[in-house]
Design a protein around this motif. Structure first.
Motif, PDB file in Angstrom:
ATOM      1  N   PHE A 164       0.848  -1.189   0.000  1.00 24.78           N
ATOM      2  CA  PHE A 164       0.000   0.000   0.000  1.00 24.78           C
ATOM      3  C   PHE A 164       0.882   1.236   0.000  1.00 24.78           C
ATOM      4  N   PRO A 165       0.766   2.104  -0.995  1.00 27.65           N
ATOM      5  CA  PRO A 165       1.563   3.326  -0.960  1.00 27.65           C
ATOM      6  C   PRO A 165       1.264   4.107   0.326  1.00 27.65           C
ATOM      7  N   LEU A 168      -0.846   7.280   0.313  1.00 26.70           N
ATOM      8  CA  LEU A 168      -2.265   7.038   0.020  1.00 26.70           C
ATOM      9  C   LEU A 168      -2.978   6.571   1.278  1.00 26.70           C
ATOM     10  N   PHE A 171      -3.571   9.495   3.490  1.00 27.86           N
ATOM     11  CA  PHE A 171      -4.640  10.368   2.995  1.00 27.86           C
ATOM     12  C   PHE A 171      -6.011   9.769   3.293  1.00 27.86           C
ATOM     13  N   LEU A 172      -6.121   8.438   3.191  1.00 27.44           N
ATOM     14  CA  LEU A 172      -7.423   7.810   3.390  1.00 27.44           C
ATOM     15  C   LEU A 172      -7.735   7.571   4.864  1.00 27.44           C
ATOM     16  N   ILE A 178     -13.334  10.116   8.858  1.00 25.66           N
ATOM     17  CA  ILE A 178     -13.247   8.695   9.188  1.00 25.66           C
ATOM     18  C   ILE A 178     -13.389   8.464  10.693  1.00 25.66           C
ATOM     19  N   PHE A 341       1.290  17.664   5.171  1.00 26.02           N
ATOM     20  CA  PHE A 341       0.005  17.708   4.472  1.00 26.02           C
ATOM     21  C   PHE A 341      -1.131  18.105   5.406  1.00 26.02           C
TER      22      PHE A 341
ATOM     23  N   VAL B  23      -9.279   0.437  -0.640  1.00 26.17           N
ATOM     24  CA  VAL B  23      -9.371   1.843  -1.034  1.00 26.17           C
ATOM     25  C   VAL B  23     -10.823   2.204  -1.348  1.00 26.17           C
ATOM     26  N   LEU B  26     -12.672   2.668   1.855  1.00 28.85           N
ATOM     27  CA  LEU B  26     -12.300   3.881   2.592  1.00 28.85           C
ATOM     28  C   LEU B  26     -12.761   5.157   1.887  1.00 28.85           C
ATOM     29  N   THR B  27     -12.771   5.139   0.547  1.00 25.97           N
ATOM     30  CA  THR B  27     -13.210   6.357  -0.154  1.00 25.97           C
ATOM     31  C   THR B  27     -14.731   6.464  -0.166  1.00 25.97           C
ATOM     32  N   LEU B 305      -3.266  13.586  -6.980  1.00 27.26           N
ATOM     33  CA  LEU B 305      -3.732  12.790  -5.842  1.00 27.26           C
ATOM     34  C   LEU B 305      -4.129  13.710  -4.684  1.00 27.26           C
ATOM     35  N   VAL B 306      -3.274  14.692  -4.384  1.00 30.88           N
ATOM     36  CA  VAL B 306      -3.582  15.632  -3.298  1.00 30.88           C
ATOM     37  C   VAL B 306      -4.861  16.403  -3.619  1.00 30.88           C
ATOM     38  N   VAL B 309      -7.927  14.143  -3.159  1.00 31.57           N
ATOM     39  CA  VAL B 309      -8.265  13.920  -1.751  1.00 31.57           C
ATOM     40  C   VAL B 309      -8.853  15.192  -1.148  1.00 31.57           C
ATOM     41  N   MET B 317      -9.832   9.692  -6.992  1.00 29.19           N
ATOM     42  CA  MET B 317      -9.040   9.061  -5.947  1.00 29.19           C
ATOM     43  C   MET B 317      -8.869   7.571  -6.242  1.00 29.19           C
ATOM     44  N   SER B 321      -5.435   5.684  -7.059  1.00 30.70           N
ATOM     45  CA  SER B 321      -4.998   4.591  -6.185  1.00 30.70           C
ATOM     46  C   SER B 321      -4.675   3.345  -6.987  1.00 30.70           C
ATOM     47  N   ALA B 324      -1.356   3.799  -8.480  1.00 37.20           N
ATOM     48  CA  ALA B 324      -0.299   3.713  -7.472  1.00 37.20           C
ATOM     49  C   ALA B 324      -0.062   2.263  -7.050  1.00 37.20           C
TER      50      ALA B 324
END
Lengths: 398, 349
Positions: A164-165, A168, A171-172, A178, A341, B23, B26-27, B305-306, B309, B317, B321, B324
């Protein structure tokens, strides 16, 4: 009042760090004096790289401890007329007081913020690394020792997290949304607990230190029931107390408490670091379990967990200690990235990463905003890396 | 070799599915969907209206079903409004009649969705932005790899010498300087009033049109320096190990010059380990790319990406992802295969 010259600024900075210098000299003198009795730590003084690393790390640890004495202002003090002022600018109305490294765009003292920033890092980074080690060791030892299906599954999960990057994932995972999302549970005393992703992760990850110590005592003291009962009672009482406080925010005495923001960051950092620790522990265990002393313990009829925790683990300490230092450095960089960030930190916190981010917007006009925290972060990480290098060199000599 | 490749690819596919599902989960958390609804509709929608909108647009189906739709293995949802008799659906858009629309439309069919921020189809954005980031990565590799290998080989050639100590300390310093620190320091020294040099530009916005030495040097260096230290240290360790081997001693004893021993006998064997490290460094550079593109205002993949988000652009996103995750997994696969190919001691049956 006149503005300080470059030379005077340097003098002021040195003078303000006086408590650190004194403590540093005392610690180093004592360490050198008793070095022959201090094991691996004492041997560190044989390598120049190790000494350099130790001095840098101690410098920042002591700065964090004495931050209240060193800082000339509070991290949040705003003094009118000091906005973006250059280093060494005198504070109006306060005789003999200066913004030694200048003022930021909200007229706060850059020097004091840098000093207080060290506290933010040095509380979270080592603690998060320690938790990651507990998780990695508790899972890595059996995976390496037994192999088989458990190893396959655990390694797959570890590789999943590693693929997993990192950015990323942050960010999530580190967002205000969340933290508020999930079914709510009523706890005692009117407390509420939300089963959000970070909270669930805390629920899971914070169990590991308790499991680790319980297994550690049970495997060692199974023949001494009285001693075992005492150790277990202390571990379980302390562990449950901290667990309730940190995970559910329901510590009856209010001693253990973690801000939801901080918990979110903490859990994410532990989560990112644990798989690497797991892989290292697993690899070292696979290597060590073929040694003679492990075979001897098996012949004696020792239980598997005794062998793992009291035969394999102590013999794996070399690479683990080295990695611990490196990992604190890496965690410091990660925390800086999060701050850069603006993830999970309050806007006014003196966190280094965040200060760098605020300063970078005005970098070509006012470089003094971003430079001090940047150099501070770099020197701390450098110290940790040098320390790890020195330790590696010395532990290889054994 | 064939079964090894097959097994590795299978694990990779499974990993990719797991990661994209995480992902996706979560998104698509409730607060994100609510934000999306309000930005699509209006900010003063009541909870009931939000819920209605989400149901109407297929967001309230089972998460696995929606993931399948997004991936393109489950048929897209369709829905006929009871009052107006109009049929809407995932695949019905842009003036296509409901009867003619495809039943599957997801990643596998090449449909990446539509960006909220850029108001464009995502496929195009991703390709354009990847192109920009590709240039950055290209120059970083050009700067980083030779520099790292050179430092590593020279340091490892004579372990413990003064050159070794100096170069090793240098590589430790660079690994201790994350991009957001080295970027700031480089800008202050080379592009600000304080440094006084002003040789380069502190922003790379103009590099998106044409790359010049002046506008691209600093971001490339900031990225290359941080990645370089690690590769250099691995190369040094590998080189130092090779130099203690028996065949090196034999070569020395038969009278070859030190230079010939290093270049002909040691170098090839010493470069096996760094190869894997370099490949594994690429996913690591990804974090750096996000930081550096933000810092230097270079609107490539990381910057996108920034932006995605920050603006809760869920589909963008997801697309970013996927890219990536694929980059990470493919580089891992290449490094595994490369290691096996390069190392004569490993045979995969």
């Amino acid at each position: 009042m006149e503005r300080l010259t470059g030379f005077e600024i340097l003098g002021q900075v040195m003078w303000n760090f006086a408590p650190v210098w004194i403590a540093l000299i005392v610690i180093l003198a004592a360490s050198v004096h008793f070095r022959s009795r201090l094991g691996l730590y004492g041997k560190l003084f044989d390598s120049p790289i190790g000494i350099a690393g130790l001095v840098l790390v101690l410098f920042w640890v002591l700065t964090a401890i004495f931050a209240d004495q060193i800082a000339t202002f509070d991290a949040l003090d705003q003094i009118s007329g000091m906005k973006n002022k250059k280093p060494g600018w005198p504070v109006k109305g306060q005789e003999g007081m200066f913004y030694i490294l200048g003022g930021d765009n909200l007229a706060r003292d850059v020097f004091s913020r840098m000093v207080y920033g060290s506290r933010e890092v040095l509380v979270i980074a080592p603690a998060a690394t320690l938790f990651a080690f507990m998780v990695g060791i508790t899972l890595g030892l059996p995976a390496g020792f037994y192999g088989g299906r458990m190893d396959t599954i655990l390694s797959f999960v570890a590789n999943l997290v590693l693929a997993f990057p990192v950015i990323l994932l942050f960010f999530l995972l580190v967002t205000p949304e969340i933290r508020a999302d999930g079914p709510e549970f009523q706890l005692w005393g009117g407390q509420k607990w939300i089963a959000s992703v970070p909270n669930l992760m805390a629920l899971f990850l914070f169990l590991f230190p308790i499991i680790f110590f319980v297994v550690l005592w049970v495997s060692r003291l199974s023949t001494q029931p009285r001693k075992l009962a005492i150790y277990l009672a202390v571990t379980l009482v302390l562990g449950t107390w901290a667990y309730l406080g940190l995970v559910f925010n329901a510590d009856p005495l209010g001693l253990f408490y973690m801000d939801p923001n901080l918990l979110n960051i903490f859990v994410s950092v532990v989560f990112v670091n644990s798989p690497t620790v797991y892989r290292i522990v697993r690899g070292v265990t696979i290597d060590i379990k073929t040694r003679d002393y492990v075979a001897a313990a098996q012949t004696r009829g020792e239980r598997p967990w005794y062998i793992m925790l009291w035969e394999v683990l102590p013999n794996a300490r070399g690479p683990l200690i080295v990695d611990f230092c490196l990992r604190i450095g890496y965690t410091t960089i990660l925390l800086g990235t999060l701050g850069f960030f603006g993830l999970g930190v309050s806007p006014e916190s003196p966190n280094w990463g965040q200060t760098i981010n605020e300063g970078r917007k005005l970098l070509s006009l006012y470089p003094h905003l971003a430079l001090p925290p940047a150099l501070a972060l770099m020197s701390l990480v450098l110290g940790l890396n040098l320390l790890a290098d020195g330790l590696r060199e010395e532990s290889l000599k054994d | 070799m064939g079964s090894f490749l097959l097994k590795r690819s299978g694990v990779m596919l499974l990993t990719a599915l797991c990661l994209t599902f995480i992902v996706f989960f979560l998104t698509n958390l409730d607060p994100n969907l609510e934000k999306l609804t309000k930005s699509e509709g209006n900010q003063r929608m009541t909870d009931e209206q939000v819920e209605n909108w989400l149901v109407k647009n297929g967001y309230r189906q089972n998460l696995f079903k929606r993931y399948g739709e997004w991936l393109g293995v489950a048929p897209g949802w369709t829905r006929t409004d009871a009052d107006t008799g109009k049929t809407t659906g995932r695949c019905i858009r842009g003036g296509i009649a409901p009867e003619e629309a495809a039943s599957f439309c997801g990643l596998l069919q090449g449909y990446w969705g539509h960006s909220l921020v850029f108001k464009e189809p995502i496929g195009g954005i991703i390709i354009k932005k990847l192109g920009l980031t590709g240039w950055l990565m290209f120059w970083v590799m050009i700067a980083m790899v030779p520099m790292a290998l050179f430092i590593g080989v020279v340091a490892g050639m004579r372990e413990g010498s003064k050159t070794d100590r100096t170069l090793s300390t240098f590589s430790i310093i660079t690994t201790s300087t994350p991009e957001y620190v080295s970027g700031v320091i480089l800008i202050v020294v080379f592009a600000s009033r304080l440094g006084g040099l002003r040789w380069f530009k502190g922003t790379s916005a103009s590099a998106m049109d044409s790359i010049t030495f002046e506008n691209f040097f600093l971001p490339v260096m900031a990225l290359a320096l941080y990645g370089m230290g690690y590769i250099a240290r691995m190369t040094r360790a590998s080189m130092a190990e090779v130099m203690t081997e028996q065949y090196i001693r034999t070569a020395r004893l038969k009278g070859l010059t030190f230079r010939a021993v290093v270049l002909k006998h040691a170098l090839r064997n010493a470069l096996i380990a760094p190869f894997t490290v370099i490949m594994l460094q690429i996913p690591w550079l990804l974090t750096g790319v996000v930081i550096i593109e933000t810092l230097f205002n270079y609107k490539g993949f990381g910057w996108t990406l920034v932006a995605a988000v920050g603006n809760n652009d869920i589909e963008l996103m997801m697309a970013a992802s996927v890219v990536a995750v694929l980059v990470v997994l493919i580089t891992q696969l290449i490094s595994d295969i490369g290691y096996v190919f390069l190392n004569p001691r490993i045979r995969v049956s």
